[in-house]
Design a protein around this motif. Structure first.
Motif, PDB file in Angstrom:
ATOM      1  N   LEU A  24     -65.057 -91.532 -39.232  1.00  4.35           N
ATOM      2  CA  LEU A  24     -66.319 -92.261 -39.112  1.00  4.35           C
ATOM      3  C   LEU A  24     -67.490 -91.306 -38.886  1.00  4.35           C
ATOM      4  CD1 LEU A  24     -67.767 -94.983 -38.992  1.00  4.35           C
ATOM      5  CD2 LEU A  24     -67.215 -95.101 -36.544  1.00  4.35           C
ATOM      6  N   SER A  25     -67.264 -90.277 -38.082  1.00  2.00           N
ATOM      7  CA  SER A  25     -68.312 -89.287 -37.826  1.00  2.00           C
ATOM      8  C   SER A  25     -68.708 -88.565 -39.109  1.00  2.00           C
ATOM      9  CB  SER A  25     -67.821 -88.278 -36.781  1.00  2.00           C
ATOM     10  OG  SER A  25     -68.789 -87.281 -36.540  1.00  2.00           O
ATOM     11  N   LEU A  26     -67.712 -88.203 -39.919  1.00  2.00           N
ATOM     12  CA  LEU A  26     -67.980 -87.546 -41.200  1.00  2.00           C
ATOM     13  C   LEU A  26     -68.735 -88.467 -42.154  1.00  2.00           C
ATOM     14  CD1 LEU A  26     -64.558 -85.718 -41.727  1.00  2.00           C
ATOM     15  CD2 LEU A  26     -66.788 -84.605 -41.502  1.00  2.00           C
ATOM     16  N   MET A  27     -68.364 -89.725 -42.154  1.00  2.00           N
ATOM     17  CA  MET A  27     -69.024 -90.696 -43.029  1.00  2.00           C
ATOM     18  C   MET A  27     -70.495 -90.863 -42.644  1.00  2.00           C
ATOM     19  SD  MET A  27     -65.917 -93.480 -43.153  1.00  2.00           S
ATOM     20  CE  MET A  27     -66.273 -94.509 -44.550  1.00  2.00           C
ATOM     21  N   LYS A  28     -70.753 -90.892 -41.349  1.00  2.00           N
ATOM     22  CA  LYS A  28     -72.138 -91.001 -40.888  1.00  2.00           C
ATOM     23  C   LYS A  28     -72.935 -89.755 -41.266  1.00  2.00           C
ATOM     24  CE  LYS A  28     -71.311 -94.145 -36.996  1.00  2.00           C
ATOM     25  NZ  LYS A  28     -71.249 -94.298 -35.517  1.00  2.00           N
ATOM     26  N   SER A  29     -72.322 -88.575 -41.123  1.00  2.00           N
ATOM     27  CA  SER A  29     -72.996 -87.322 -41.479  1.00  2.00           C
ATOM     28  C   SER A  29     -73.294 -87.257 -42.970  1.00  2.00           C
ATOM     29  CB  SER A  29     -72.129 -86.125 -41.070  1.00  2.00           C
ATOM     30  OG  SER A  29     -71.975 -86.067 -39.673  1.00  2.00           O
ATOM     31  N   ALA A  30     -72.426 -87.893 -43.774  1.00  2.00           N
ATOM     32  CA  ALA A  30     -72.614 -87.909 -45.228  1.00  2.00           C
ATOM     33  C   ALA A  30     -73.500 -89.071 -45.671  1.00  2.00           C
ATOM     34  CB  ALA A  30     -71.258 -87.996 -45.921  1.00  2.00           C
ATOM     35  N   HIS A  31     -74.075 -89.775 -44.698  1.00  2.00           N
ATOM     36  CA  HIS A  31     -75.017 -90.882 -44.952  1.00  2.00           C
ATOM     37  C   HIS A  31     -74.385 -92.042 -45.710  1.00  2.00           C
ATOM     38  CE1 HIS A  31     -78.031 -88.150 -43.425  1.00  2.00           C
ATOM     39  NE2 HIS A  31     -77.726 -87.262 -44.361  1.00  2.00           N
ATOM     40  N   ASP A  33     -73.181 -95.832 -46.193  1.00  2.00           N
ATOM     41  CA  ASP A  33     -73.642 -97.138 -45.743  1.00  2.00           C
ATOM     42  C   ASP A  33     -72.469 -97.760 -44.972  1.00  2.00           C
ATOM     43  OD1 ASP A  33     -74.358 -99.809 -45.394  1.00  2.00           O
ATOM     44  OD2 ASP A  33     -75.359 -99.951 -47.334  1.00  2.00           O
ATOM     45  N   ILE A  34     -72.443 -97.560 -43.668  1.00  2.00           N
ATOM     46  CA  ILE A  34     -71.310 -97.991 -42.848  1.00  2.00           C
ATOM     47  C   ILE A  34     -71.140 -99.508 -42.891  1.00  2.00           C
ATOM     48  CG2 ILE A  34     -70.295 -97.978 -40.551  1.00  2.00           C
ATOM     49  CD1 ILE A  34     -70.424 -95.219 -41.897  1.00  2.00           C
ATOM     50  N   ALA A  35     -72.262-100.232 -42.864  1.00  2.00           N
ATOM     51  CA  ALA A  35     -72.180-101.703 -42.899  1.00  2.00           C
ATOM     52  C   ALA A  35     -71.506-102.184 -44.185  1.00  2.00           C
ATOM     53  CB  ALA A  35     -73.572-102.310 -42.772  1.00  2.00           C
ATOM     54  N   ALA A  36     -71.859-101.552 -45.321  1.00  2.00           N
ATOM     55  CA  ALA A  36     -71.249-101.931 -46.597  1.00  2.00           C
ATOM     56  C   ALA A  36     -69.766-101.576 -46.616  1.00  2.00           C
ATOM     57  CB  ALA A  36     -71.970-101.228 -47.747  1.00  2.00           C
ATOM     58  N   THR A  37     -69.418-100.439 -46.013  1.00  2.00           N
ATOM     59  CA  THR A  37     -68.013-100.028 -45.930  1.00  2.00           C
ATOM     60  C   THR A  37     -67.210-101.039 -45.123  1.00  2.00           C
ATOM     61  OG1 THR A  37     -68.652 -97.691 -46.034  1.00  2.00           O
ATOM     62  CG2 THR A  37     -66.457 -98.190 -45.177  1.00  2.00           C
ATOM     63  N   ILE A  41     -64.024-103.432 -46.292  1.00  2.00           N
ATOM     64  CA  ILE A  41     -62.724-103.463 -45.599  1.00  2.00           C
ATOM     65  C   ILE A  41     -62.384-104.890 -45.201  1.00  2.00           C
ATOM     66  CG2 ILE A  41     -61.491-102.745 -43.513  1.00  2.00           C
ATOM     67  CD1 ILE A  41     -63.115-100.106 -43.644  1.00  2.00           C
ATOM     68  N   GLU A  42     -63.379-105.619 -44.709  1.00  2.00           N
ATOM     69  CA  GLU A  42     -63.167-107.021 -44.327  1.00  2.00           C
ATOM     70  C   GLU A  42     -62.699-107.843 -45.521  1.00  2.00           C
ATOM     71  OE1 GLU A  42     -66.094-109.162 -41.889  1.00  2.00           O
ATOM     72  OE2 GLU A  42     -67.114-107.232 -41.695  1.00  2.00           O
ATOM     73  N   ALA A  43     -63.374-107.662 -46.659  1.00  5.96           N
ATOM     74  CA  ALA A  43     -63.029-108.418 -47.864  1.00  5.96           C
ATOM     75  C   ALA A  43     -61.611-108.099 -48.309  1.00  5.96           C
ATOM     76  CB  ALA A  43     -64.016-108.103 -48.981  1.00  5.96           C
ATOM     77  N   SER A  44     -61.238-106.824 -48.220  1.00  2.00           N
ATOM     78  CA  SER A  44     -59.895-106.396 -48.599  1.00  2.00           C
ATOM     79  C   SER A  44     -58.852-107.002 -47.664  1.00  2.00           C
ATOM     80  CB  SER A  44     -59.809-104.869 -48.559  1.00  2.00           C
ATOM     81  OG  SER A  44     -58.491-104.434 -48.790  1.00  2.00           O
ATOM     82  N   THR A  45     -59.144-107.003 -46.374  1.00  2.00           N
ATOM     83  CA  THR A  45     -58.229-107.581 -45.391  1.00  2.00           C
ATOM     84  C   THR A  45     -58.062-109.075 -45.617  1.00  2.00           C
ATOM     85  OG1 THR A  45     -58.877-105.936 -43.739  1.00  2.00           O
ATOM     86  CG2 THR A  45     -57.793-107.916 -42.928  1.00  2.00           C
ATOM     87  N   GLY A  62     -69.061-106.799 -34.952  1.00  2.00           N
ATOM     88  CA  GLY A  62     -70.212-106.660 -34.086  1.00  2.00           C
ATOM     89  C   GLY A  62     -70.787-105.255 -34.081  1.00  2.00           C
ATOM     90  N   PRO A  63     -71.949-105.070 -33.442  1.00  2.00           N
ATOM     91  CA  PRO A  63     -72.593-103.752 -33.341  1.00  2.00           C
ATOM     92  C   PRO A  63     -71.641-102.730 -32.698  1.00  2.00           C
ATOM     93  CG  PRO A  63     -74.063-105.493 -32.575  1.00  2.00           C
ATOM     94  CD  PRO A  63     -72.715-106.139 -32.762  1.00  2.00           C
ATOM     95  N   ASN A  64     -71.615-101.546 -33.266  1.00  2.00           N
ATOM     96  CA  ASN A  64     -70.789-100.438 -32.756  1.00  2.00           C
ATOM     97  C   ASN A  64     -69.284-100.698 -32.847  1.00  2.00           C
ATOM     98  OD1 ASN A  64     -73.182 -99.004 -31.929  1.00  2.00           O
ATOM     99  ND2 ASN A  64     -73.264-100.343 -30.133  1.00  2.00           N
ATOM    100  N   HIS A  65     -68.878-101.653 -33.680  1.00  2.00           N
ATOM    101  CA  HIS A  65     -67.457-101.958 -33.834  1.00  2.00           C
ATOM    102  C   HIS A  65     -66.908-101.527 -35.193  1.00  2.00           C
ATOM    103  CE1 HIS A  65     -67.469-105.333 -30.532  1.00  2.00           C
ATOM    104  NE2 HIS A  65     -67.587-104.111 -30.039  1.00  2.00           N
ATOM    105  N   ALA A  66     -67.663-100.751 -35.944  1.00  4.73           N
ATOM    106  CA  ALA A  66     -67.202-100.301 -37.261  1.00  4.73           C
ATOM    107  C   ALA A  66     -65.888 -99.527 -37.147  1.00  4.73           C
ATOM    108  CB  ALA A  66     -68.267 -99.430 -37.923  1.00  4.73           C
ATOM    109  N   LYS A  67     -65.704 -98.847 -36.011  1.00  3.35           N
ATOM    110  CA  LYS A  67     -64.487 -98.040 -35.825  1.00  3.35           C
ATOM    111  C   LYS A  67     -63.224 -98.894 -35.913  1.00  3.35           C
ATOM    112  CE  LYS A  67     -64.959 -98.399 -30.776  1.00  3.35           C
ATOM    113  NZ  LYS A  67     -65.164 -97.629 -29.514  1.00  3.35           N
TER     114      LYS A  67
END
Length: 256
Positions: A24-31, A33-37, A41-45, A62-67
């Motif tokens: 997740l840290s690497l994804m944020k550093s690479a900019h 779109d965490i919300a879209a990711t 994942i939700e749609a796949s699940t 919820g907020p800060n629950h992407a992990k």
């Protein structure tokens, strides 16, 4: 033996959280779109657990629950095939043809490998069964576009496809999780009968006997009216009747 299994579960949980945090840290550093990711994942699940494609517009996370969504993705990939003696890497049936011998061999491998550094082991035996497992799961979790966006190239993937194991920090963190799951699998197949695994399905009523919420609630009890939003990691039922709870992300029923 059940104690060994519980210990391995703890290691898997720690490894899963740590690797997901790094990813997740690497994804944020690479900019990314965490919300879209997370929505993806939700749609796949939802599709995996209901067999019916679900249109996902608003995220239930919820907020800060992407992990938790990302950990769900990682665990779904790495536990795929867990019910087979080789994760379906081949058609081996040793557990059925010579069950006692197979159980003994699994526990011997677990005992011998437990204290080993995975990168040192794979430096000597890169194409052993554990090495093949690591390669298969890394390729499954880290797809080409992901790796290229995170690192700027596909060098780690090229090494893995060539049968080698990169000595990078990221791959090393992946190996910690891979080793923990591999050891859990060895212990599972050492038990007679082997544990059965299960997960909390999307929309299922939260049941504290079999589930553990990854989100903490006041007083430690999940509020009434909450259901499973998505599974985070599987649970297991052992032959002696004891249960290792599945970890789930819960939401109010009205949000599904």
């Amino acid at each position: 033996m059940p104690e060994h299994f519980e210990s391995c579960i703890s290691s898997v949980k720690e490894g899963s959280k740590s690797f997901t945090s790094s990813l997740l840290s690497l994804m944020k550093s690479a900019h990314w779109d965490i919300a879209a990711t997370v929505r993806s994942i939700e749609a796949s699940t939802a599709t995996t657990t209901t067999s019916t494609p679900t249109a996902t517009t608003d995220s239930i996370v919820g907020p800060n629950h992407a992990k938790y969504a990302l950990e769900s993705y990682v665990n779904r990939k790495i536990f795929q095939g867990f019910d087979h003696e080789t994760f379906y890497m081949d058609g081996s049936l040793s557990s059925l043809l010579n069950p006692d011998q197979f159980r003994t061999e699994c526990f011997t491998q677990y005992r011998d490998m437990k204290a080993m550094d995975p990168i040192e082991l794979l430096g000597v035996l890169p194409t052993c069964q554990f090495g093949k497992f690591c390669s298969k799961k890394y390729i499954s979790i880290v797809h080409p576009k992901m790796e290229e966006s995170l690192f700027g190239d596909l060098e780690q993937r090229r090494q893995v496809l060539a049968g080698n194991h990169p000595r990078t920090r990221f791959y090393g963190e992946f190996l910690v999780l891979a080793k923990a799951v591999w050891l859990l699998h060895l212990v599972a197949f050492s038990l007679d009968p082997p544990p059965t695994h299960f997960e909390g399905s999307r929309g299922a009523e939260f049941d504290s006997r079999y589930m553990e919420s990854v989100v903490r609630f006041p007083g430690g009890r999940v509020a009434a009216g909450h259901v499973v939003g998505f599974p985070v990691s599987p649970g297991f039922k052992l032959g002696d009747g004891s249960v290792v709870k599945a970890r789930v992300y819960v939401v109010p029923r009205s949000e599904l």
